[in-house]
Design a protein around this motif. Structure first.
Motif, mmCIF file in Angstrom:
data_model
loop_
_atom_site.group_PDB
_atom_site.id
_atom_site.type_symbol
_atom_site.label_atom_id
_atom_site.label_comp_id
_atom_site.label_asym_id
_atom_site.label_seq_id
_atom_site.Cartn_x
_atom_site.Cartn_y
_atom_site.Cartn_z
ATOM 1 N N ALA A 167 0.910 -1.327 0.089
ATOM 2 C CA ALA A 167 -0.114 -0.056 -0.148
ATOM 3 C C ALA A 167 0.876 1.077 0.030
ATOM 4 C CB ALA A 167 -0.903 -0.106 1.064
ATOM 5 N N LYS A 168 2.082 1.153 0.341
ATOM 6 C CA LYS A 168 2.938 2.230 0.583
ATOM 7 C C LYS A 168 3.684 2.478 -0.669
ATOM 8 C CE LYS A 168 3.276 2.595 5.639
ATOM 9 N NZ LYS A 168 4.045 1.762 6.532
ATOM 10 N N LEU A 169 3.613 1.683 -1.597
ATOM 11 C CA LEU A 169 4.454 1.842 -3.189
ATOM 12 C C LEU A 169 4.285 3.122 -3.451
ATOM 13 C CD1 LEU A 169 3.958 -1.544 -4.796
ATOM 14 C CD2 LEU A 169 5.937 -0.652 -3.480
ATOM 15 N N SER A 170 5.193 3.960 -3.883
ATOM 16 C CA SER A 170 5.102 5.360 -4.424
ATOM 17 C C SER A 170 4.704 5.028 -5.927
ATOM 18 C CB SER A 170 6.563 5.936 -4.658
ATOM 19 O OG SER A 170 7.370 5.180 -5.414
ATOM 20 N N MET A 171 4.303 6.340 -6.477
ATOM 21 C CA MET A 171 3.805 6.259 -7.696
ATOM 22 C C MET A 171 4.872 5.718 -8.856
ATOM 23 S SD MET A 171 1.345 6.839 -9.993
ATOM 24 C CE MET A 171 0.024 7.253 -8.678
ATOM 25 N N LYS A 172 6.177 6.218 -8.520
ATOM 26 C CA LYS A 172 7.254 5.718 -9.342
ATOM 27 C C LYS A 172 7.540 4.392 -9.234
ATOM 28 C CE LYS A 172 12.124 6.601 -10.136
ATOM 29 N NZ LYS A 172 12.281 5.117 -9.789
ATOM 30 N N GLU A 173 7.244 3.699 -8.219
ATOM 31 C CA GLU A 173 7.537 2.208 -8.087
ATOM 32 C C GLU A 173 6.267 1.368 -8.575
ATOM 33 O OE1 GLU A 173 9.754 1.443 -4.008
ATOM 34 O OE2 GLU A 173 7.780 2.451 -3.736
ATOM 35 N N LEU A 174 5.077 2.296 -8.817
ATOM 36 C CA LEU A 174 3.908 1.657 -9.100
ATOM 37 C C LEU A 174 4.112 1.826 -10.801
ATOM 38 C CD1 LEU A 174 1.589 0.355 -7.865
ATOM 39 C CD2 LEU A 174 0.244 2.369 -8.226
ATOM 40 N N GLU A 175 4.580 2.769 -11.295
ATOM 41 C CA GLU A 175 4.743 2.836 -12.697
ATOM 42 C C GLU A 175 5.803 1.660 -12.910
ATOM 43 O OE1 GLU A 175 5.940 6.779 -13.341
ATOM 44 O OE2 GLU A 175 3.779 7.606 -13.225
ATOM 45 N N GLU A 176 6.742 1.442 -12.279
ATOM 46 C CA GLU A 176 7.944 0.272 -12.786
ATOM 47 C C GLU A 176 7.040 -0.985 -12.804
ATOM 48 O OE1 GLU A 176 11.649 -0.320 -10.689
ATOM 49 O OE2 GLU A 176 11.205 1.428 -9.767
ATOM 50 N N ILE A 177 6.251 -1.321 -11.847
ATOM 51 C CA ILE A 177 5.142 -2.409 -11.760
ATOM 52 C C ILE A 177 4.176 -2.349 -13.261
ATOM 53 C CG2 ILE A 177 3.631 -3.768 -10.832
ATOM 54 C CD1 ILE A 177 4.767 -2.602 -8.099
ATOM 55 N N LEU A 178 3.788 -1.554 -13.446
ATOM 56 C CA LEU A 178 2.896 -1.299 -14.598
ATOM 57 C C LEU A 178 3.751 -1.413 -16.097
ATOM 58 C CD1 LEU A 178 0.855 -0.159 -12.772
ATOM 59 C CD2 LEU A 178 0.163 1.486 -14.418
ATOM 60 N N ALA A 179 5.006 -0.936 -16.115
ATOM 61 C CA ALA A 179 5.815 -0.981 -17.378
ATOM 62 C C ALA A 179 6.175 -2.570 -17.278
ATOM 63 C CB ALA A 179 6.817 -0.268 -17.182
ATOM 64 N N ALA A 180 6.248 -3.239 -16.417
ATOM 65 C CA ALA A 180 6.958 -4.529 -16.349
ATOM 66 C C ALA A 180 5.908 -5.503 -16.740
ATOM 67 C CB ALA A 180 7.797 -5.096 -15.187
ATOM 68 N N THR A 181 4.666 -5.191 -16.143
ATOM 69 C CA THR A 181 3.594 -6.068 -16.575
ATOM 70 C C THR A 181 2.651 -5.853 -17.888
ATOM 71 O OG1 THR A 181 2.228 -4.775 -14.896
ATOM 72 C CG2 THR A 181 3.369 -6.972 -14.237
ATOM 73 N N LEU A 182 2.738 -4.750 -18.384
ATOM 74 C CA LEU A 182 2.022 -4.395 -19.637
ATOM 75 C C LEU A 182 2.763 -3.982 -20.668
ATOM 76 C CD1 LEU A 182 -0.172 -1.360 -17.726
ATOM 77 C CD2 LEU A 182 -0.960 -3.610 -18.138
ATOM 78 N N THR A 183 4.091 -4.161 -20.756
ATOM 79 C CA THR A 183 4.899 -4.259 -22.022
ATOM 80 C C THR A 183 5.895 -5.464 -21.976
ATOM 81 O OG1 THR A 183 6.745 -3.051 -20.941
ATOM 82 C CG2 THR A 183 4.898 -1.714 -21.565
ATOM 83 N N GLY A 184 6.495 -5.754 -23.169
ATOM 84 C CA GLY A 184 7.571 -6.710 -23.570
ATOM 85 C C GLY A 184 6.740 -7.890 -24.068
ATOM 86 N N MET A 185 5.513 -7.884 -24.315
ATOM 87 C CA MET A 185 4.927 -9.110 -24.908
ATOM 88 C C MET A 185 4.142 -8.691 -26.085
ATOM 89 S SD MET A 185 2.958 -7.560 -22.713
ATOM 90 C CE MET A 185 3.047 -8.306 -20.991
ATOM 91 N N THR A 186 3.749 -9.631 -27.010
ATOM 92 C CA THR A 186 3.000 -8.893 -28.216
ATOM 93 C C THR A 186 1.688 -8.684 -27.794
ATOM 94 O OG1 THR A 186 1.842 -11.299 -28.714
ATOM 95 C CG2 THR A 186 4.168 -10.783 -29.635
ATOM 96 N N VAL A 187 0.986 -7.806 -28.597
ATOM 97 C CA VAL A 187 -0.473 -7.356 -28.113
ATOM 98 C C VAL A 187 -1.497 -8.693 -27.997
ATOM 99 C CG1 VAL A 187 0.017 -5.235 -29.148
ATOM 100 C CG2 VAL A 187 -1.051 -6.914 -30.631
ATOM 101 N N ASP A 188 -1.269 -9.575 -28.840
ATOM 102 C CA ASP A 188 -1.966 -10.814 -28.683
ATOM 103 C C ASP A 188 -1.842 -11.492 -27.451
ATOM 104 O OD1 ASP A 188 -3.063 -10.190 -31.256
ATOM 105 O OD2 ASP A 188 -1.773 -11.829 -32.142
#
Lengths: 361, 361
Positions: free
Chosen positions: B135-156
């Protein structure tokens, strides 16, 4: 081994900009939208301006295959997406892309607002009217002109300026508004696909905001179905406190080559079932389209009709004008992958719509 | 002086992430699309889940005014665009945005592929399961998680992963799939507007690709009518030589606040006639919508129903949970500019659709 229509290879380059200074500015007449004409002929023959060749048959077979409920390759209406390159595919692109003519024509107005540009290159060269010098502008200099003439104003101001220009600007060869130099056979394809519940999109390397100013009137394609090279805008408030969107010199989408499938994903989010192009800039869009399951139509317009329009491109053994380049490699890829090449000379009865076409004969 | 529904001002902040670890993962049932239900009631009353209050009357008056050919404010069908924020406007956003839950849930799979992240922050904290630390993760840390989980794979690949997750993930309070926690009154507004030839768009701060995986099934909104925060993709070829689009960690559109009108211009190219939101992130979209000529509808959903859904936000004198913030300033702007505030408690007979709504009573 795959062979092009002509094996003669590259000749000296001709500048895309050479015919620029021939553009007269004359008032335009009110026009009826070309896409709305001749709807009554659809039932009998949906593509009356096409000769009864393989290209026409490929389009008709594709539509039957994807819209007949009993077909194993039936596509639900919601998924029926067809994408069209614009320059050289839906309207004439020679001797120079229409939007580049627009940007060059806008230079005096930009300099009037920003006098410090009058003596600065590349603006000085454009203002000189020296055709040869203008034709030699580098891509970087051209980009400077595009940035100066396409950004810095509100989106409403830009739209008004572009519309006003289109009313008066004339094509140097035919002395007609650019918006009349659309291809009648392609207008028929747009209509035919829409009559079969396809959503038709323009996917152009040209500026999205520019094409949106006339696409609905000229092609029956609404702004939300125009995907093009797009810059960012910034939201702010005008002097009267009203919200305005200002066009920024920040490129979000370079909608050419690989940028076309990327732009299709960004703006549409579905893979097209049919895609139409005419140059190497359309290669990835056609590959992406054909890589989907089921029936997928990929077509390339070949400009091989010097008499009625233009003939150009290395695949014909003609110079690469750098406008709508159709290479031998593209021709070979089309042959090997089952894409259909449309010969303007052999496949099209008419080039331009109705009265325009008749007047130009 | 403008007053909010409650003048008590800010209390201590509560983390948006606090209820995170309560999420059980259970199999989902096959569901009929909520947007398709009860179409037969439209003729009698297009908005049966709305109490007969000013909010309902504003919607009906707007539709009559813009679709009646004899109205001075008639809008041609092609121009009928309505935009809807998603989180907190079309479905529940508390205690944490659904897509953030998705990203946190995806961390184990990402770490399995990239073991070097196991001991690196912020991934280590997410894997620990320590609710307070997460719950205490910063916005920057949350953005790191978003980048790692939402990118790097194909759109399919991404689409398949997101769809699989939505099948099994459950909301911590109601133990229901997130896609069942849509607002019945808003589904009726979507249907009502579409029945009157409005094109309905989602314009969300959430990820465009994520929302597109379910918007058609859940809201009847096709992928091409979902505008959201969007990253770039890169076109390339997979191991089998087939074209693929890979999701890149490059943000093209941050579709929140000023990014909403900017995204609307980019993706739609027309100003909406109606816009619906529920937080400060929607302010500029509503301003932009209302700044157009003619009849323009701007509405804000106020979450004031702790019993049936949630009550939150500074305008109610409640904590700013940082999820769907509704400030006193936004409330005042709505009042002064003639935007309509929808009280979930007073204006809505039902919150959730059909059997879901009944089961939750």
């Amino acid at each position: 081994m795959a062979q092009g229509p002509n094996q003669t290879t590259r000749i000296s380059r001709r500048s895309a900009l050479s015919a620029l200074a021939a553009l007269p500015i004359l008032p335009a007449f009110l026009r009826t939208p070309a896409f709305a004409q001749a709807a009554e002929t659809q039932a009998a023959d949906p593509l009356p301006s096409w000769n009864d060749s393989a290209a026409k048959q490929a389009i008709i077979a594709f539509v039957h295959e994807t819209t007949n409920r009993s077909s194993p390759r039936f596509v639900p209406p919601a998924e029926r997406i067809a994408t069209f390159d614009q320059d050289g595919t839906l309207w004439a692109e020679q001797p120079i892309y229409t939007q580049v003519v627009y940007c060059l024509d806008r230079v005096p107005a930009v300099v009037a607002r920003r006098p410090e540009l009058r003596t600065a290159e590349p603006f000085k060269t454009v203002l000189s009217g020296n055709r040869e010098a203008i034709a030699k502008l580098s891509m970087k200099e051209l980009e400077e002109i595009l940035a100066a003439t396409l950004t810095g104003m509100t989106v409403d101001e830009f739209s008004a300026e572009a519309k006003a220009w289109l009313e008066t600007a004339r094509h140097p060869r035919w002395d007609r508004p650019y918006t009349e130099l659309t291809y009648q056979p392609m207008l028929e394809v747009l209509r035919y696909l829409r009559a079969n519940e396809y959503k038709t999109y323009i996917v152009t390397g040209g500026g999205q905001d520019f094409v949106r100013t006339y696409a609905e009137r000229v092609y029956g394609i609404p702004p939300e179905q125009v995907v093009g090279s797009a810059g960012g805008t910034s939201y702010g408030y005008g002097p009267d406190g009203r919200p305005v969107l200002t066009k920024e010199p920040k490129l979000l989408l370079n909608d050419d080559n690989a940028g076309k499938p990327e732009g299709i994903h960004l703006m549409i989010g579905r893979r097209p079932y049919a895609a139409f192009g005419n140059s190497i800039g359309d290669r990835q869009m056609l590959e992406y389209t054909r890589a989907g399951e089921g029936a997928r139509l990929a077509m390339l317009v070949l400009h091989d009709d010097a008499k009625r329009e233009y003939a150009y491109g290395p695949a014909l053994g003609l110079p690469d004008t750098k406008v709508g380049t159709f290479t031998q490699a593209l021709y070979d890829e089309a042959r090997s992958k089952g894409w259909t090449v449309i010969s303007m000379k052999d496949d099209w009865k008419e080039i331009f719509p109705g009265s325009v076409g008749r007047a130009l004969k």
